[in-house]
Design a protein around this motif. Structure first.
Motif, PDB file in Angstrom:
ATOM      1  N   GLU A 137       0.745  -1.297  -0.011  1.00 37.39           N
ATOM      2  CA  GLU A 137       0.170   0.096   0.091  1.00 37.39           C
ATOM      3  C   GLU A 137       0.760   1.225  -0.018  1.00 37.39           C
ATOM      4  OE1 GLU A 137      -4.051  -1.663   2.452  1.00 37.39           O
ATOM      5  OE2 GLU A 137      -2.404  -0.619   3.399  1.00 37.39           O
ATOM      6  N   LEU A 138       1.891   1.371   0.485  1.00 40.55           N
ATOM      7  CA  LEU A 138       3.065   2.355   0.568  1.00 40.55           C
ATOM      8  C   LEU A 138       3.510   2.629  -0.924  1.00 40.55           C
ATOM      9  CD1 LEU A 138       4.186   4.251   2.556  1.00 40.55           C
ATOM     10  CD2 LEU A 138       5.819   2.703   3.136  1.00 40.55           C
ATOM     11  N   LYS A 139       3.640   1.603  -1.505  1.00 38.37           N
ATOM     12  CA  LYS A 139       4.437   1.662  -2.660  1.00 38.37           C
ATOM     13  C   LYS A 139       3.784   2.451  -3.619  1.00 38.37           C
ATOM     14  CE  LYS A 139       6.196  -1.236  -6.539  1.00 38.37           C
ATOM     15  NZ  LYS A 139       7.588  -0.687  -6.411  1.00 38.37           N
ATOM     16  N   GLY A 140       4.605   3.804  -4.246  1.00 40.15           N
ATOM     17  CA  GLY A 140       4.223   4.788  -5.079  1.00 40.15           C
ATOM     18  C   GLY A 140       3.491   5.683  -4.459  1.00 40.15           C
ATOM     19  N   LYS A 141       3.325   5.656  -3.344  1.00 39.22           N
ATOM     20  CA  LYS A 141       2.536   7.031  -2.582  1.00 39.22           C
ATOM     21  C   LYS A 141       3.355   8.093  -2.441  1.00 39.22           C
ATOM     22  CE  LYS A 141      -1.488   4.839  -1.679  1.00 39.22           C
ATOM     23  NZ  LYS A 141      -1.266   3.625  -2.328  1.00 39.22           N
ATOM     24  N   ARG A 142       2.895   9.226  -2.410  1.00 41.79           N
ATOM     25  CA  ARG A 142       3.418  10.418  -2.581  1.00 41.79           C
ATOM     26  C   ARG A 142       3.600  10.965  -1.038  1.00 41.79           C
ATOM     27  NH1 ARG A 142       0.622  10.665  -6.590  1.00 41.79           N
ATOM     28  NH2 ARG A 142      -1.152  11.985  -5.522  1.00 41.79           N
ATOM     29  N   LEU A 143       4.816  11.140  -0.328  1.00 41.30           N
ATOM     30  CA  LEU A 143       4.900  11.203   0.948  1.00 41.30           C
ATOM     31  C   LEU A 143       5.371  12.726   1.414  1.00 41.30           C
ATOM     32  CD1 LEU A 143       6.092   8.092   2.455  1.00 41.30           C
ATOM     33  CD2 LEU A 143       3.695   8.573   1.727  1.00 41.30           C
ATOM     34  N   ARG A 144       4.723  13.614   2.131  1.00 41.69           N
ATOM     35  CA  ARG A 144       5.384  14.892   2.468  1.00 41.69           C
ATOM     36  C   ARG A 144       6.169  14.613   3.713  1.00 41.69           C
ATOM     37  NH1 ARG A 144       6.339  17.695   7.377  1.00 41.69           N
ATOM     38  NH2 ARG A 144       7.124  19.659   6.565  1.00 41.69           N
ATOM     39  N   VAL A 145       7.707  14.961   3.316  1.00 38.27           N
ATOM     40  CA  VAL A 145       8.626  14.553   4.454  1.00 38.27           C
ATOM     41  C   VAL A 145       9.539  15.891   4.850  1.00 38.27           C
ATOM     42  CG1 VAL A 145       8.941  12.124   3.777  1.00 38.27           C
ATOM     43  CG2 VAL A 145      10.334  13.985   2.813  1.00 38.27           C
ATOM     44  N   GLN A 165       9.326  -4.097  10.760  1.00 39.31           N
ATOM     45  CA  GLN A 165      10.733  -4.870  10.909  1.00 39.31           C
ATOM     46  C   GLN A 165      11.623  -3.981   9.714  1.00 39.31           C
ATOM     47  OE1 GLN A 165      11.797  -6.804  13.430  1.00 39.31           O
ATOM     48  NE2 GLN A 165      13.802  -6.233  12.400  1.00 39.31           N
ATOM     49  N   LYS A 166      11.141  -4.076   8.452  1.00 39.40           N
ATOM     50  CA  LYS A 166      11.980  -3.264   7.285  1.00 39.40           C
ATOM     51  C   LYS A 166      12.307  -1.979   7.927  1.00 39.40           C
ATOM     52  CE  LYS A 166      12.209  -2.584   2.535  1.00 39.40           C
ATOM     53  NZ  LYS A 166      11.704  -3.166   1.142  1.00 39.40           N
ATOM     54  N   THR A 167      11.363  -1.307   8.594  1.00 40.69           N
ATOM     55  CA  THR A 167      11.659   0.167   9.165  1.00 40.69           C
ATOM     56  C   THR A 167      12.700  -0.037  10.235  1.00 40.69           C
ATOM     57  OG1 THR A 167       9.511   0.810   8.504  1.00 40.69           O
ATOM     58  CG2 THR A 167      10.844   2.188  10.180  1.00 40.69           C
ATOM     59  N   MET A 189      11.168   2.203   1.003  1.00 39.85           N
ATOM     60  CA  MET A 189       9.978   1.317   0.957  1.00 39.85           C
ATOM     61  C   MET A 189       8.999   1.606  -0.355  1.00 39.85           C
ATOM     62  SD  MET A 189      10.345   0.414   4.120  1.00 39.85           S
ATOM     63  CE  MET A 189      11.678   0.833   5.005  1.00 39.85           C
ATOM     64  N   GLY A 190       9.806   2.153  -1.305  1.00 44.66           N
ATOM     65  CA  GLY A 190       8.837   2.075  -2.702  1.00 44.66           C
ATOM     66  C   GLY A 190       7.962   3.373  -2.762  1.00 44.66           C
ATOM     67  N   ALA A 191       8.288   4.424  -1.646  1.00 40.64           N
ATOM     68  CA  ALA A 191       7.098   5.452  -1.949  1.00 40.64           C
ATOM     69  C   ALA A 191       8.036   6.704  -2.557  1.00 40.64           C
ATOM     70  CB  ALA A 191       6.648   5.975  -0.725  1.00 40.64           C
ATOM     71  N   GLN A 192       7.222   7.803  -2.707  1.00 39.24           N
ATOM     72  CA  GLN A 192       8.032   9.051  -3.402  1.00 39.24           C
ATOM     73  C   GLN A 192       8.107  10.148  -2.451  1.00 39.24           C
ATOM     74  OE1 GLN A 192       6.241  10.255  -7.053  1.00 39.24           O
ATOM     75  NE2 GLN A 192       7.241  12.514  -6.937  1.00 39.24           N
ATOM     76  N   PRO A 193       9.260  10.692  -1.713  1.00 38.05           N
ATOM     77  CA  PRO A 193       9.287  11.588  -0.963  1.00 38.05           C
ATOM     78  C   PRO A 193       9.024  13.231  -1.738  1.00 38.05           C
ATOM     79  CG  PRO A 193      11.505  11.264  -1.535  1.00 38.05           C
ATOM     80  CD  PRO A 193      10.617  10.033  -2.138  1.00 38.05           C
ATOM     81  N   VAL A 194       8.111  14.078  -0.915  1.00 40.47           N
ATOM     82  CA  VAL A 194       7.803  15.122  -1.526  1.00 40.47           C
ATOM     83  C   VAL A 194       8.494  16.202  -0.412  1.00 40.47           C
ATOM     84  CG1 VAL A 194       6.135  16.783  -2.167  1.00 40.47           C
ATOM     85  CG2 VAL A 194       6.114  14.517  -2.936  1.00 40.47           C
ATOM     86  N   THR A 195       9.298  17.143  -0.698  1.00 38.20           N
ATOM     87  CA  THR A 195       9.649  18.197   0.211  1.00 38.20           C
ATOM     88  C   THR A 195       8.641  19.451  -0.024  1.00 38.20           C
ATOM     89  OG1 THR A 195      11.911  17.234   0.165  1.00 38.20           O
ATOM     90  CG2 THR A 195      11.520  19.545   1.188  1.00 38.20           C
ATOM     91  N   MET A 196       8.178  19.710   1.212  1.00 40.93           N
ATOM     92  CA  MET A 196       7.411  21.360   1.432  1.00 40.93           C
ATOM     93  C   MET A 196       7.176  21.597   2.671  1.00 40.93           C
ATOM     94  SD  MET A 196       3.545  19.964   0.429  1.00 40.93           S
ATOM     95  CE  MET A 196       3.798  19.414  -0.987  1.00 40.93           C
TER      96      MET A 196
END
Length: 387
Positions: A177-185, A315-317, A197-204
């Motif tokens: 479910e995390l794969k491909g998600k855009r995450l504001r970090v 565990q992966k985290t 984790m296969g997600a996409q970080p977004v900085t803002m």
């Protein structure tokens, strides 16, 4: 008649002396503008008001801190605005400015190592990290002090959040479910975690996070739970997944003072700012940890859901956090020229472990502030520091 004139003259002289003394007192009274990017009524605003009250009390009204929540400077403007004197004191989020504060950010962004520490730190992560970061920056990080000085600032204390979790507009509970998600970090370590984790970080900026979530620019915002109310994110978050990614936001110079302002103060006034400087470092992590449960209850009351992560994701985290200590050193060396990153983190780890022990049993923010004062802030020489 001569006695009457003499008495009147004495009275007039006394009145003039009193007026001059009153005038001198009023000249000494000074307003200091404190800019923060959090909105009015947020936990940080309340902490700022407590800091202002403490400064006024400790200086007998000579210094009056006026707090400007999200009105004088926003988070993205604070570093330059404080440097240029648009504010006298500022709430600096250093990870927003990676090139300006690389050594401080190295320490702040190593917070995911808390995931690999013993269970005593759970629920006290921010409190322990603030103590360790304060001690290290004041006594063991001349590079940090040089970074602040270059930006015309004096460090008078950090703050830290409770742990950062996934706050999303859809369920995100496992790696699929995390794969491909855009995450504001809000830091390079969370960016690396997202990619791993296969997600996409977004900085803002966090000031932009609500609209980004509402408009679908991002799927999740990686922040601590109290920020859902502090930043108004509650209206756009339907699903919270706790425990991941973990780590805390510790890259905060919570009461950075403009250097010219600092140097213009008396030694006693600088000492008062250092003593008052324990208020927000204690208030913010203590209150954030206390409010987690209440805010999560608000999420469910509004129809949202709170999830535990899939064990494999957790565990992966944890595996990521363990190996990222090496990666973070390489990243800051290659990207920002930090030469002794490995040495700094090796020195910082025992300081952090010491503070995990020191904050055990602390049951109020007042006791936490006293602990910071006794162990660290009281040992800073106000007659020399920052000059």
């Amino acid at each position: 008649m001569r006695l009457m004139k003499k008495w009147l003259g004495t009275l007039a002289g006394a009145g003039m002396a009193a007026a001059l003394a009153l005038g001198a007192a009023s000249v000494q009274a000074r307003d200091l503008r404190y800019a923060m990017g959090f909105p009015p009524g947020s936990d940080s605003d309340k902490a700022g008001q407590a800091y202002a009250a403490e400064v006024k009390k400790l200086t007998n009204g000579q210094l009056n801190v006026r707090v400007f929540p999200l009105s004088l400077l926003n988070f993205a403007e604070t570093s330059a605005g404080l440097r240029d004197g648009l504010a006298d004191i500022g709430y600096l989020l250093a990870p927003y400015f990676p090139a300006e504060y690389p050594h401080f950010n190295l320490l702040a962004e190593s917070s995911m190592q808390l995931l690999t520490m013993d269970d005593r730190v759970r629920g006290r992560e921010g409190m322990a990290y603030v103590g360790a970061l304060s001690e290290f920056v004041f006594t063991k990080c001349p590079e940090c002090q040089a970074e602040f000085a270059k930006q015309n600032q004096v460090f008078t204390g950090p703050a830290a959040s409770s742990p950062y979790y996934l706050n999303c507009n859809k369920p995100v509970r496992n790696e699929a479910e995390l794969k491909g998600k855009r995450l504001r970090v809000a830091g390079s370590h969370w960016s690396r975690w997202a990619r791993a984790m296969g997600a996409q970080p977004v900085t803002m900026s966090s000031n932009e996070a609500l609209e980004a979530l509402k408009q679908g620019v991002v799927d999740c915002v990686v922040v601590s739970i109290p920020e859902l109310t502090n930043l108004g994110l509650l209206e756009a978050v339907s699903d919270v997944t706790v425990q991941v990614p973990g780590g805390i936001f510790a890259g905060t110079g919570v009461t950075q003072v403009n250097s010219r302002v600092w140097k213009s103060l008396t030694k006693e006034q600088r000492q008062a700012l250092l003593r008052a400087g324990t208020v927000m470092p204690a208030y913010i992590p203590y209150v954030y940890h206390q409010r987690e449960k209440d805010v999560l209850n608000l999420v469910t009351q509004r129809g949202g859901r709170v999830h535990q992560p899939d064990p494999a994701l957790l565990q992966k985290t944890r595996d990521f956090a363990a190996q990222d200590m090496k990666t973070i050193v390489e990243f800051f060396a290659k990207t920002h020229g930090v030469k002794r990153g490995e040495e700094m983190l090796a020195q910082f780890r025992p300081v952090l472990e010491k503070w995990v022990g020191l904050v055990q049993g602390v049951d109020s923010r007042e006791k936490l502030a006293d602990l910071y004062w006794t162990e660290v802030f009281s040992k800073v020489d106000a007659g020399a520091y920052g000059l």
